[in-house]
Motif scaffolding. Structure first.
Motif, short mmCIF file in Angstrom:
data_model
loop_
_atom_site.label_atom_id
_atom_site.label_comp_id
_atom_site.label_asym_id
_atom_site.label_seq_id
_atom_site.Cartn_x
_atom_site.Cartn_y
_atom_site.Cartn_z
N ASP A 168 30.76 44.77 38.56
CA ASP A 168 31.70 45.84 38.23
C ASP A 168 31.20 47.14 38.86
OD1 ASP A 168 29.57 46.67 36.64
OD2 ASP A 168 30.53 46.10 34.74
N ARG B 70 33.37 46.37 42.76
CA ARG B 70 34.61 45.88 42.17
C ARG B 70 34.98 46.74 40.97
NH1 ARG B 70 34.38 39.78 40.90
NH2 ARG B 70 34.98 39.59 43.10
N SER B 71 36.28 47.00 40.82
CA SER B 71 36.79 47.70 39.64
C SER B 71 37.86 46.84 39.00
CB SER B 71 37.37 49.07 40.03
OG SER B 71 38.56 48.91 40.78
N GLN B 72 38.47 47.34 37.93
CA GLN B 72 39.49 46.55 37.23
C GLN B 72 40.72 46.33 38.10
OE1 GLN B 72 40.22 48.66 33.57
NE2 GLN B 72 38.41 47.83 32.56
N THR B 73 40.99 47.27 39.00
CA THR B 73 42.19 47.17 39.84
C THR B 73 41.87 46.81 41.29
OG1 THR B 73 42.13 49.55 40.30
CG2 THR B 73 43.43 48.82 38.41
N ARG B 74 40.60 46.81 41.65
CA ARG B 74 40.20 46.56 43.04
C ARG B 74 39.25 45.35 43.06
NH1 ARG B 74 35.80 48.36 44.97
NH2 ARG B 74 35.66 50.05 43.46
N VAL B 75 39.82 44.18 43.34
CA VAL B 75 39.05 42.95 43.17
C VAL B 75 38.83 42.17 44.46
CG1 VAL B 75 39.79 42.70 40.77
CG2 VAL B 75 41.17 41.67 42.59
N SER C 26 34.74 51.41 47.42
CA SER C 26 35.86 52.14 46.81
C SER C 26 36.71 52.79 47.90
CB SER C 26 35.34 53.22 45.86
OG SER C 26 36.40 54.02 45.40
#
Length: 358
Positions: A329, A277-282, A248
């Motif tokens: 995720d 990984r997040s929804q905006t950081r792939v 992050s």
């Protein structure tokens, strides 16, 4: 609570009243009381105790207010209630009372901050000390998901405040505010509260507020960390030197994270990846994979564990080359083995060295 001048701190009537009614007693020196602006100052009182007001000034000081609900009133015991002149002569005098309202409840208790790691999420994974801390607190504060996971430990009388995932600093500030009122506040984090958890943030916030290291009191209750929980579900991948890196970049520049990935890969650390990984950081996990492939064999074992020990737990054993084939995720921990890590019968093993090279 009851407030008065400090020379009355051992006044029998006041002490017994506070004891019997379980009221906190707060006393102030005359030097402070005389600085308080009051509607009914008295030169006689000033000459006697060094401040023109005791009741009104003490009420306003304790309440941290500038407005009285009730200005000072003098109460005397009615003479008709005495049976003789002697009893009248022995009457000790009168009591002067003023009332002010505080914006927050006053307490003479020293507040406590219980920084609690709740482990992976299942109640049987919480340490007994952490469980007791949560149940004994006056207030419990945490991310809404973590509050839900410990719902059965919560008590009807407790203040429960669940805040969204992006409001970590607000949680810390609110916990400190309640502790400064004299409450015992449990701040909960999943895993271990001192590993990417709330414990560090609370201590940073206390430091920024000029904390003296004692009030409020702080106690930290460790929990089973995400990397420990994930490792236990797949074998013994952490048996040799390892490190943890979060992908992050909300609080850490990506350039710094990338340097750490290179250093960990080059030094052959078993590496636990948090927040892959997040929804905006792939893209970060893809970059991390490419970095490790420069230093390790494509068949290096990798464990991908999501929601360890929870009902929706998912476990995958794969290889570094196929890392991106498995969905991940923010609830996932990725464990990348070192050059000695092997898999055997669906178990991931990193040798410590007792048997030589495997």
């Amino acid at each position: 609570g009851i407030a008065t001048i400090d020379i009355k701190a051992d006044e029998v009537g006041i002490v017994e009243l506070c004891r019997d009614r379980q009221l906190p007693l707060h006393t102030f020196p005359s030097q402070l009381l005389r600085t308080i602006s009051v509607p009914n100052p008295s030169a006689i009182v000033d000459a006697e105790v060094g401040t023109p007001s005791v009741a009104e000034a003490a009420a306003l000081s304790a309440a941290k207010s500038q407005t009285l609900l009730v200005p000072k009133q003098i109460f005397r015991f009615p003479i008709e209630n005495f049976d003789s002149q002697l009893e009248i002569q022995n009457q000790k005098g009168a009591v002067t009372i003023a009332i002010a309202s505080s914006a927050q409840e006053y307490s003479d208790r020293t507040g406590k901050l219980l920084l609690v790691g709740t482990g992976p999420g299942e109640l049987n994974q919480i340490t007994p000390a952490a469980s007791s801390a949560i149940s004994s607190a006056d207030a419990v504060i945490g991310y809404s998901l973590y509050i839900q996971l410990i719902d059965s430990l919560l008590q009807p009388h407790q203040i429960i405040e669940a805040l969204p995932i992006t409001q970590e600093r607000q949680r810390a500030q609110r916990a400190i505010e309640l502790a400064n009122r004299g409450l015992t506040v449990a701040v909960v984090s999943s895993g271990d509260c001192g590993i990417y958890g709330m414990a560090g943030l609370v201590l940073e916030e206390l430091h920024s507020q000029g904390w003296d290291g004692a009030t409020p009191n702080v106690e930290i209750f460790p929990g089973i960390s995400a990397l420990q929980a994930a490792a236990s579900r797949v074998g013994t991948p952490l048996m040799h030197d390892f490190c943890a890196i979060s992908l992050s970049d909300l609080l850490t520049p990506w350039e710094a994270i990338e340097k750490r990935l290179v250093a960990a890969a080059a030094a052959d650390f078993v590496t636990a990846i948090y927040n892959p990984r997040s929804q905006t950081r792939v893209q970060q996990l893809t970059i991390a994979k490419d970095i490790f492939l420069k230093y390790r064999h494509p068949n290096t074992p990798v464990a991908i564990v999501r929601s360890a020990y929870r009902q929706d737990e998912q476990i995958h054993l794969t290889t570094l080359e196929k890392l991106l084939d498995v969905p991940v995720d923010m609830l996932t921990t990725v464990l990348i083995g070192n050059q000695s890590t092997r898999t055997h019968a669906n178990w991931m093993i990193t040798p410590r060295g007792y048997f030589g090279t495997m």
